[in-house]
Design a protein around this motif. Sequence first.
Motif, short mmCIF file in Angstrom:
data_model
loop_
_atom_site.label_atom_id
_atom_site.label_comp_id
_atom_site.label_asym_id
_atom_site.label_seq_id
_atom_site.Cartn_x
_atom_site.Cartn_y
_atom_site.Cartn_z
N ASN A 34 -14.82 -5.10 -27.56
CA ASN A 34 -15.49 -6.17 -26.61
C ASN A 34 -14.62 -7.33 -26.60
N GLN A 35 -14.48 -8.00 -27.88
CA GLN A 35 -13.72 -9.32 -27.93
C GLN A 35 -12.40 -9.19 -27.31
N ASN A 36 -11.74 -8.17 -27.72
CA ASN A 36 -10.32 -7.98 -26.94
C ASN A 36 -10.41 -7.68 -25.57
N GLN A 37 -11.18 -7.01 -25.16
CA GLN A 37 -11.34 -6.58 -23.78
C GLN A 37 -11.62 -7.95 -23.17
N GLU A 38 -12.15 -8.51 -23.37
CA GLU A 38 -12.63 -9.77 -22.55
C GLU A 38 -11.42 -10.61 -22.76
N ARG A 39 -10.76 -10.92 -23.89
CA ARG A 39 -9.51 -11.70 -24.10
C ARG A 39 -8.48 -11.14 -23.00
N LEU A 40 -8.26 -10.03 -22.82
CA LEU A 40 -7.34 -9.05 -22.26
C LEU A 40 -7.67 -9.48 -20.62
N ARG A 41 -8.90 -9.28 -20.14
CA ARG A 41 -9.47 -9.36 -18.94
C ARG A 41 -8.97 -10.82 -18.31
N ALA A 42 -9.21 -11.58 -19.29
CA ALA A 42 -9.00 -12.99 -18.89
C ALA A 42 -7.53 -13.48 -18.51
N THR A 43 -6.61 -12.65 -18.78
CA THR A 43 -5.15 -12.87 -18.53
C THR A 43 -4.93 -11.83 -17.56
N LEU A 44 -5.61 -11.25 -16.81
CA LEU A 44 -5.13 -9.97 -15.76
C LEU A 44 -5.33 -10.55 -14.31
N THR A 45 -4.46 -9.89 -13.47
CA THR A 45 -4.83 -10.21 -12.20
C THR A 45 -5.87 -9.43 -11.65
N ASP A 46 -6.30 -9.41 -10.38
CA ASP A 46 -7.26 -8.48 -10.03
C ASP A 46 -6.86 -6.95 -10.09
N GLU A 47 -5.49 -6.72 -9.44
CA GLU A 47 -4.99 -5.68 -9.36
C GLU A 47 -5.04 -4.85 -11.08
N GLN A 48 -4.54 -5.69 -12.05
CA GLN A 48 -4.38 -5.18 -13.21
C GLN A 48 -5.88 -5.00 -13.91
N LYS A 49 -6.96 -5.80 -13.50
CA LYS A 49 -8.20 -5.67 -13.93
C LYS A 49 -8.79 -4.06 -13.35
N GLU A 50 -8.47 -4.04 -12.16
CA GLU A 50 -8.92 -2.61 -11.71
C GLU A 50 -8.25 -1.35 -12.53
N LEU A 51 -7.03 -1.60 -12.95
CA LEU A 51 -6.19 -0.54 -13.65
C LEU A 51 -6.95 -0.40 -14.96
N LEU A 52 -7.33 -1.74 -15.63
CA LEU A 52 -7.82 -1.58 -16.93
C LEU A 52 -9.01 -0.78 -16.72
N GLU A 53 -10.03 -1.01 -15.58
CA GLU A 53 -11.13 -0.37 -15.64
C GLU A 53 -11.12 1.34 -15.40
N LYS A 54 -9.79 1.68 -14.60
CA LYS A 54 -9.64 2.95 -14.74
C LYS A 54 -9.32 3.74 -15.88
N LEU A 55 -8.35 2.92 -16.66
CA LEU A 55 -8.06 3.40 -17.89
C LEU A 55 -9.29 3.45 -18.79
N LEU A 56 -10.09 2.66 -18.81
CA LEU A 56 -11.22 2.78 -19.88
C LEU A 56 -12.32 3.42 -19.42
N THR A 57 -12.34 4.33 -18.21
CA THR A 57 -13.18 4.94 -17.44
C THR A 57 -12.56 6.33 -18.05
N ALA A 58 -11.35 6.44 -17.71
CA ALA A 58 -10.70 7.60 -18.32
C ALA A 58 -10.71 7.90 -19.68
N SER A 59 -10.60 6.88 -20.53
CA SER A 59 -10.60 6.98 -21.99
C SER A 59 -12.06 7.32 -22.43
N GLU A 60 -12.95 6.98 -21.57
CA GLU A 60 -14.57 7.23 -22.05
C GLU A 60 -14.75 8.58 -21.71
N GLU A 61 -14.37 9.15 -20.55
CA GLU A 61 -14.35 10.74 -20.26
C GLU A 61 -13.63 11.56 -21.27
N PHE A 62 -12.81 11.20 -21.74
CA PHE A 62 -11.77 11.65 -22.76
C PHE A 62 -12.55 11.76 -23.98
N ALA A 63 -12.96 10.71 -24.30
CA ALA A 63 -13.85 10.61 -25.83
C ALA A 63 -15.18 11.47 -25.54
#
Length: 87
Positions: A34-63
């Motif tokens: 959680n800490q690292n996600q928040e730190r990463l999100r703080a540095t991302l553009t809106d487009e990058q944040k959207e891509l990160l959310e898609k990645l996290l969703t896909a990773s959760e589905e895979f898990a």
Amino acid sequence: MDILEELWYGNITPTEYSRIENNSNYKEALRLVNQNQERLRATLTDEQKELLEKLLTASEEFANLIELDCFKVGFKLGARLTIEAYT
């Protein structure tokens, strides 16, 4: 009530993770995630944040698929051990 009835009536929920809540190793790992996600999100553009959310969703589905497969394998192994014990 036997175990099949407990399962039928929803008294047994294999997907609950109460053991995680009481495990300091899990808590610490989750805190770091959680800490690292928040730190990463703080540095991302809106487009990058959207891509990160898609990645996290896909990773959760895979898990979830992996967890389901592990549950099935474990359940089948337990059933085979039970059968072996009675033969």
